[in-house]
Design an enzyme around this catalytic site. Structure first.
Site, PDB file in Angstrom:
ATOM      1  N   TYR A  38       0.825  -1.204   0.000  1.00 38.02           N
ATOM      2  CA  TYR A  38       0.000   0.000   0.000  1.00 38.02           C
ATOM      3  C   TYR A  38       0.864   1.261   0.000  1.00 38.02           C
ATOM      4  CZ  TYR A  38      -3.105   3.674   1.660  1.00 38.02           C
ATOM      5  OH  TYR A  38      -3.796   4.851   1.803  1.00 38.02           O
ATOM      6  N   GLU A  39       1.948   1.244   0.772  1.00 36.86           N
ATOM      7  CA  GLU A  39       2.821   2.409   0.888  1.00 36.86           C
ATOM      8  C   GLU A  39       3.890   2.459  -0.204  1.00 36.86           C
ATOM      9  OE1 GLU A  39       4.245   2.262   4.950  1.00 36.86           O
ATOM     10  OE2 GLU A  39       2.437   3.270   5.674  1.00 36.86           O
ATOM     11  N   VAL A 100      -5.369  -1.877   7.972  1.00 44.17           N
ATOM     12  CA  VAL A 100      -6.579  -2.651   7.745  1.00 44.17           C
ATOM     13  C   VAL A 100      -6.631  -2.953   6.256  1.00 44.17           C
ATOM     14  CG1 VAL A 100      -9.106  -2.635   7.829  1.00 44.17           C
ATOM     15  CG2 VAL A 100      -7.792  -1.590   9.696  1.00 44.17           C
ATOM     16  N   GLY A 106     -13.467   1.295   6.205  1.00 42.57           N
ATOM     17  CA  GLY A 106     -14.757   1.972   6.271  1.00 42.57           C
ATOM     18  C   GLY A 106     -15.743   1.303   7.223  1.00 42.57           C
ATOM     19  N   GLY A 108     -14.915   0.839  10.559  1.00 45.23           N
ATOM     20  CA  GLY A 108     -14.560   1.236  11.918  1.00 45.23           C
ATOM     21  C   GLY A 108     -13.468   0.398  12.543  1.00 45.23           C
ATOM     22  N   TYR A 144      -6.980  10.438  11.343  1.00 47.30           N
ATOM     23  CA  TYR A 144      -6.363  10.680  12.651  1.00 47.30           C
ATOM     24  C   TYR A 144      -6.832  12.000  13.247  1.00 47.30           C
ATOM     25  CZ  TYR A 144      -3.183   6.903  11.252  1.00 47.30           C
ATOM     26  OH  TYR A 144      -2.656   5.712  10.840  1.00 47.30           O
TER      27      TYR A 144
END
Length: 173
Positions: A38-39, A100, A106, A108, A144
């Protein structure tokens, strides 16, 4: 073991958050690799099951990990360790990684993992919970900030790693 309920508009889903065990090491490594993808940092992952096992469950564990599971299947993790504030004179919790799986965002789950860490920090008498975020990750920054976290824009992170770390450590001048 901790557990939390998270719901979506479609249906009620059971989310459990548990402290990782040695049996979770392959799952943790899988999630670390997914985070690195992802990063766009997959090339930096050198962790192995053996190194993670030693770091998390060896003679002197350096970190801890929470695993989030939806209906028993791992969907995310939070890896953290204690740090120390000289100004507070107390230890804190440092969140090294929170992730996640994209298909489970999305719902929670990220908030539930962070909330579990905040509760753990309070239970342990920590003065703060801290983490870093990549400057390009606007969705995470917004998330955040929505939780009440404050961006510490006056601080910059410095790092010695790899050959630079070895060279500096060996420098006798």
């Amino acid at each position: 073991m901790w557990s939390s309920w998270a719901s979506t508009s479609r249906s009620e889903l059971l989310l459990t958050i548990t402290a990782a065990t040695a049996d979770d090491v392959p799952t943790i490594l899988h999630l670390i690799r997914a985070l690195a993808d992802y990063e766009k940092l997959s090339h930096e992952v050198v962790a192995s099951e053996e190194s993670l096992h030693a770091a998390l469950f060896g003679e002197r564990p350096g970190a801890e990990c929470l695993i989030a599971r939806e209906h028993g299947e791992p969907v995310g993790f939070a890896l953290y360790f204690h740090n120390f504030s000289t100004f507070l004179g107390r230890r804190g919790l440092y969140l090294e990684d929170l992730f996640v799986e994209p298909a489970h965002r999305g719902k929670g789950y990220g908030k539930a993992l962070l909330q579990q860490l905040a509760q753990l920090a309070v239970e342990r008498g920590c003065g703060r919970l801290e983490w870093s975020v990549l400057d390009w990750n606007a969705p995470a920054i917004g998330f955040y900030e929505s939780l009440g976290a404050k961006l510490m824009s006056e601080w910059r992170i410095f790092r010695l790693t790899g050959e630079a770390l070895q060279t500096f450590a060996a420098d006798k001048r």
